[in-house]
Design a protein around this motif. Structure first.
Motif, PDB file in Angstrom:
ATOM      1  N   GLU A  37      48.411  43.703  67.829  1.00 37.66           N
ATOM      2  CA  GLU A  37      47.364  42.688  67.747  1.00 37.66           C
ATOM      3  C   GLU A  37      46.903  42.420  66.322  1.00 37.66           C
ATOM      4  OE1 GLU A  37      44.196  43.451  70.479  1.00 37.66           O
ATOM      5  OE2 GLU A  37      45.575  43.876  72.113  1.00 37.66           O
ATOM      6  N   THR A  38      46.761  43.485  65.522  1.00 35.68           N
ATOM      7  CA  THR A  38      46.206  43.303  64.176  1.00 35.68           C
ATOM      8  C   THR A  38      47.261  43.256  63.083  1.00 35.68           C
ATOM      9  OG1 THR A  38      45.957  45.680  63.780  1.00 35.68           O
ATOM     10  CG2 THR A  38      44.110  44.535  64.859  1.00 35.68           C
ATOM     11  N   GLY A  39      48.454  43.791  63.368  1.00 30.87           N
ATOM     12  CA  GLY A  39      49.495  43.858  62.351  1.00 30.87           C
ATOM     13  C   GLY A  39      49.266  44.989  61.356  1.00 30.87           C
ATOM     14  N   ARG A  40      48.238  45.780  61.572  1.00 33.17           N
ATOM     15  CA  ARG A  40      47.891  46.874  60.671  1.00 33.17           C
ATOM     16  C   ARG A  40      48.787  48.088  60.921  1.00 33.17           C
ATOM     17  NH1 ARG A  40      41.932  49.717  60.586  1.00 33.17           N
ATOM     18  NH2 ARG A  40      42.501  51.378  59.183  1.00 33.17           N
ATOM     19  N   VAL A  41      49.130  48.799  59.852  1.00 32.63           N
ATOM     20  CA  VAL A  41      49.915  50.022  59.956  1.00 32.63           C
ATOM     21  C   VAL A  41      49.163  51.005  60.850  1.00 32.63           C
ATOM     22  CG1 VAL A  41      50.746  52.004  58.627  1.00 32.63           C
ATOM     23  CG2 VAL A  41      51.019  49.692  57.724  1.00 32.63           C
ATOM     24  N   ARG A  42      49.906  51.730  61.695  1.00 33.62           N
ATOM     25  CA  ARG A  42      49.272  52.616  62.670  1.00 33.62           C
ATOM     26  C   ARG A  42      49.061  54.043  62.161  1.00 33.62           C
ATOM     27  NH1 ARG A  42      52.354  52.069  68.076  1.00 33.62           N
ATOM     28  NH2 ARG A  42      50.633  53.340  68.794  1.00 33.62           N
ATOM     29  N   GLY A  43      49.479  54.341  60.935  1.00 40.76           N
ATOM     30  CA  GLY A  43      49.205  55.653  60.359  1.00 40.76           C
ATOM     31  C   GLY A  43      50.309  56.674  60.523  1.00 40.76           C
ATOM     32  N   PHE A  44      51.471  56.231  60.992  1.00 45.20           N
ATOM     33  CA  PHE A  44      52.623  57.131  61.075  1.00 45.20           C
ATOM     34  C   PHE A  44      53.886  56.335  60.826  1.00 45.20           C
ATOM     35  CE2 PHE A  44      52.036  55.584  65.366  1.00 45.20           C
ATOM     36  CZ  PHE A  44      53.314  55.367  65.836  1.00 45.20           C
ATOM     37  N   ALA A  45      54.999  57.071  60.594  1.00 47.21           N
ATOM     38  CA  ALA A  45      56.272  56.406  60.303  1.00 47.21           C
ATOM     39  C   ALA A  45      57.418  57.328  60.693  1.00 47.21           C
ATOM     40  CB  ALA A  45      56.358  56.054  58.823  1.00 47.21           C
ATOM     41  N   PHE A  46      58.613  56.758  60.648  1.00 46.29           N
ATOM     42  CA  PHE A  46      59.838  57.514  60.892  1.00 46.29           C
ATOM     43  C   PHE A  46      60.797  57.242  59.748  1.00 46.29           C
ATOM     44  CE2 PHE A  46      57.960  56.573  64.991  1.00 46.29           C
ATOM     45  CZ  PHE A  46      57.938  57.828  65.589  1.00 46.29           C
ATOM     46  N   VAL A  47      61.475  58.308  59.298  1.00 46.99           N
ATOM     47  CA  VAL A  47      62.456  58.181  58.224  1.00 46.99           C
ATOM     48  C   VAL A  47      63.740  58.844  58.687  1.00 46.99           C
ATOM     49  CG1 VAL A  47      63.038  58.872  55.868  1.00 46.99           C
ATOM     50  CG2 VAL A  47      60.717  58.154  56.399  1.00 46.99           C
ATOM     51  N   GLU A  48      64.863  58.159  58.478  1.00 40.25           N
ATOM     52  CA  GLU A  48      66.175  58.743  58.752  1.00 40.25           C
ATOM     53  C   GLU A  48      66.846  59.027  57.425  1.00 40.25           C
ATOM     54  OE1 GLU A  48      68.722  56.659  61.479  1.00 40.25           O
ATOM     55  OE2 GLU A  48      67.043  56.215  62.798  1.00 40.25           O
ATOM     56  N   MET A  49      67.345  60.257  57.298  1.00 41.89           N
ATOM     57  CA  MET A  49      68.011  60.685  56.073  1.00 41.89           C
ATOM     58  C   MET A  49      69.520  60.763  56.322  1.00 41.89           C
ATOM     59  SD  MET A  49      65.314  61.513  53.978  1.00 41.89           S
ATOM     60  CE  MET A  49      66.000  62.595  52.760  1.00 41.89           C
ATOM     61  N   GLY A  50      70.266  60.961  55.247  1.00 40.69           N
ATOM     62  CA  GLY A  50      71.719  60.991  55.324  1.00 40.69           C
ATOM     63  C   GLY A  50      72.294  62.192  56.053  1.00 40.69           C
ATOM     64  N   SER A  51      71.600  63.339  56.018  1.00 40.22           N
ATOM     65  CA  SER A  51      72.103  64.534  56.688  1.00 40.22           C
ATOM     66  C   SER A  51      70.943  65.398  57.165  1.00 40.22           C
ATOM     67  CB  SER A  51      72.980  65.354  55.727  1.00 40.22           C
ATOM     68  OG  SER A  51      72.165  65.991  54.749  1.00 40.22           O
ATOM     69  N   GLU A  52      71.261  66.359  58.035  1.00 44.66           N
ATOM     70  CA  GLU A  52      70.229  67.273  58.527  1.00 44.66           C
ATOM     71  C   GLU A  52      69.695  68.153  57.419  1.00 44.66           C
ATOM     72  OE1 GLU A  52      69.845  69.321  62.078  1.00 44.66           O
ATOM     73  OE2 GLU A  52      71.210  68.030  63.178  1.00 44.66           O
ATOM     74  N   ASP A  53      70.556  68.541  56.473  1.00 46.76           N
ATOM     75  CA  ASP A  53      70.102  69.361  55.351  1.00 46.76           C
ATOM     76  C   ASP A  53      69.068  68.614  54.517  1.00 46.76           C
ATOM     77  OD1 ASP A  53      71.743  71.451  56.119  1.00 46.76           O
ATOM     78  OD2 ASP A  53      73.356  70.928  54.713  1.00 46.76           O
ATOM     79  N   GLU A  54      69.291  67.320  54.311  1.00 42.40           N
ATOM     80  CA  GLU A  54      68.333  66.508  53.566  1.00 42.40           C
ATOM     81  C   GLU A  54      67.016  66.386  54.335  1.00 42.40           C
ATOM     82  OE1 GLU A  54      71.602  63.664  51.278  1.00 42.40           O
ATOM     83  OE2 GLU A  54      70.584  62.915  53.061  1.00 42.40           O
ATOM     84  N   GLU A  55      67.109  66.203  55.641  1.00 44.04           N
ATOM     85  CA  GLU A  55      65.899  66.124  56.463  1.00 44.04           C
ATOM     86  C   GLU A  55      65.106  67.425  56.389  1.00 44.04           C
ATOM     87  OE1 GLU A  55      67.013  65.075  60.443  1.00 44.04           O
ATOM     88  OE2 GLU A  55      67.432  63.001  59.900  1.00 44.04           O
ATOM     89  N   THR A  56      65.805  68.538  56.500  1.00 46.42           N
ATOM     90  CA  THR A  56      65.144  69.839  56.448  1.00 46.42           C
ATOM     91  C   THR A  56      64.452  70.040  55.105  1.00 46.42           C
ATOM     92  OG1 THR A  56      66.753  70.764  57.995  1.00 46.42           O
ATOM     93  CG2 THR A  56      65.522  72.325  56.650  1.00 46.42           C
TER      94      THR A  56
END
Length: 102
Positions: A37-56
């Motif tokens: 409704e407002t278009g405002r950021v909800r205060g969370f996000a998701f990021v995908e990295m190239g590998s699990e080691d990078e995510e860790t």
């Protein structure tokens, strides 16, 4: 798999998140949900990295870190739950309406 980032500033941008996570590896995708409704950021996000080691590495470095005036909550994203259909309801009972009581 992807990383969940919570307690984000409402001023966060995709580029800012990409820059922070790029310090720990290649960033494949950044998703910042907004309120419909407002278009405002909800205060969370998701990021995908190239590998699990990078995510860790990113999770270990950034969980609890202060960024943009907030202490981040960073962990592995959980799969989206299937909420099923809406229903529940009243089992066919219509209720209400006017009925003769006498």
């Amino acid at each position: 798999m992807s990383i969940y980032i919570g307690n984000l500033s409402y001023d966060v941008t995709q580029q800012a998140l990409t820059d922070v996570f790029a310090e720990y590896g290649s960033v494949k995708r950044v998703q910042i949900p907004t309120d419909r409704e407002t278009g405002r950021v909800r205060g969370f996000a998701f990021v995908e990295m190239g590998s699990e080691d990078e995510e860790t590495a990113a999770i270990e470095a950034l969980d609890g870190a202060e960024w943009m005036g907030r202490d981040l909550k960073v962990n592995k994203a959980k799969p989206k739950e299937d909420r099923g259909s809406f229903g529940g309801g009243r089992g066919g009972y219509g209720g209400g309406g006017s009925r003769n009581r006498y």
